[in-house]
Design an enzyme around this catalytic site. Structure first.
Site, PDB file in Angstrom:
ATOM      1  N   ARG A 182       0.850  -1.194   0.000  1.00  0.00           N
ATOM      2  CA  ARG A 182       0.000   0.000   0.000  1.00  0.00           C
ATOM      3  C   ARG A 182       0.883   1.240   0.000  1.00  0.00           C
ATOM      4  NH1 ARG A 182      -3.310  -0.103   5.473  1.00  0.00           N
ATOM      5  NH2 ARG A 182      -3.606  -2.273   4.832  1.00  0.00           N
ATOM      6  N   ASP A 202       0.474   5.402   1.130  1.00  0.00           N
ATOM      7  CA  ASP A 202      -0.409   6.262   1.914  1.00  0.00           C
ATOM      8  C   ASP A 202      -1.112   7.284   1.029  1.00  0.00           C
ATOM      9  OD1 ASP A 202       0.693   4.942   4.072  1.00  0.00           O
ATOM     10  OD2 ASP A 202       2.045   6.584   4.625  1.00  0.00           O
ATOM     11  N   TYR A 207      12.198   3.546  -2.885  1.00  0.00           N
ATOM     12  CA  TYR A 207      11.446   4.779  -2.724  1.00  0.00           C
ATOM     13  C   TYR A 207      12.377   5.979  -2.888  1.00  0.00           C
ATOM     14  CZ  TYR A 207       7.202   2.618  -0.774  1.00  0.00           C
ATOM     15  OH  TYR A 207       6.045   1.903  -0.596  1.00  0.00           O
ATOM     16  N   ARG A 236       8.725   7.905   5.513  1.00  0.00           N
ATOM     17  CA  ARG A 236       8.381   9.275   5.909  1.00  0.00           C
ATOM     18  C   ARG A 236       8.891   9.606   7.312  1.00  0.00           C
ATOM     19  NH1 ARG A 236       2.110   9.542   5.037  1.00  0.00           N
ATOM     20  NH2 ARG A 236       2.435  11.649   5.891  1.00  0.00           N
TER      21      ARG A 236
END
Length: 250
Positions: A50, A52, A110, A197
């Protein structure tokens, strides 16, 4: 029954995340609606993971099972004509029946992007976190190095994480500067809820001088979310790539 693996990119600004939710628009829901329009089948796709709300993807991967006879090379075009403009299918391939986009994934990469310019770039603002104050990027890089390897990342995940354990492996991580733009690249075998994050939010404190690089090691070893920095804004984060072994290559 065929198993189709698909690479998809999307602008996360208008979505409440990738995974289907009770409320809000999601990438998964839009793709499943497009498949139903195309084939008439009610299908649940399997994502590599997933993302966000507000997080973007250049190379998200999902798979699904279908009885459709549509040629593999036609899936991308056929779905793109039925999808909204903020989702684009890049490629589709046939994969073995046992292939699972999440369980079969070996590496994910990422990128988190910061704009350190005095003023935000009006054309890139929804993909970069604007931080006009000076940052010590070398100190941030030094702190980031403490996270490479296999660790318990409890300090760097949300307190709402539902995973049975928080051990993950970070294979590579670095900062790259392009003028006022600073990118953090991080590759691992998997990432926890908000993990990248929170790492970025903590490293921003290092860059601002609120922490020293060795504090990152202390925070990691403390295994407590309250030790780490804030969760960085979602819009600066992009899922770049998901890698698989064997013949599955997207």
């Amino acid at each position: 029954m065929r198993n189709i693996c698909v690479k998809v990119s999307y602008d996360g600004a208008g979505f409440n995340g990738f995974q289907s939710q009770p409320y809000g628009r999601t990438v998964q829901d839009e793709i499943e609606k497009a498949i139903k329009l195309l084939t008439g089948e009610t299908i649940i796709i399997i994502g590599s993971g997933r993302t966000d709300a507000g997080v973007h993807a250049q190379g998200q991967v999902f798979n699904f099972y279908t009885e459709s006879t549509i040629p593999t090379e036609r899936w991308a075009i056929a779905l793109n004509t039925r999808l909204p403009k903020d989702i684009v299918i890049i490629e589709a391939i046939d994969v073995p029946e046992h292939f699972h986009a999440r369980r079969s994934a070996k590496r994910k990469t990422y990128r988190y992007t910061i704009d350190t310019g005095k003023f935000p770039d009006v054309f890139g603002r929804q993909y970069r976190f604007h931080h006009p104050a000076p940052l010590n990027v070398e100190a941030m890089r030094e702190g980031l190095m403490h996270l490479i390897g296999e660790h318990d990342f409890t300090s760097f995940t949300s307190i709402h994480s539902t995973k049975p354990h928080h051990v993950r492996t970070v294979y590579e991580a670095d900062f790259v500067k392009e003028g006022p733009i600073v990118h953090m690249y991080i590759t691992g075998n998997g990432f926890l809820y908000n993990m990248v994050r929170v790492i970025m939010g903590t490293l921003l404190w290092v860059g601002e001088g609120k922490l020293v690089p060795d504090d990152v090691k202390r925070i990691l070893e403390g295994r407590n979310r309250s030790l780490a920095g804030p969760t960085a804004m979602a819009h600066g984060l992009m899922l770049l790539n998901v890698e698989y072994s064997g013949q599955t290559s997207l």
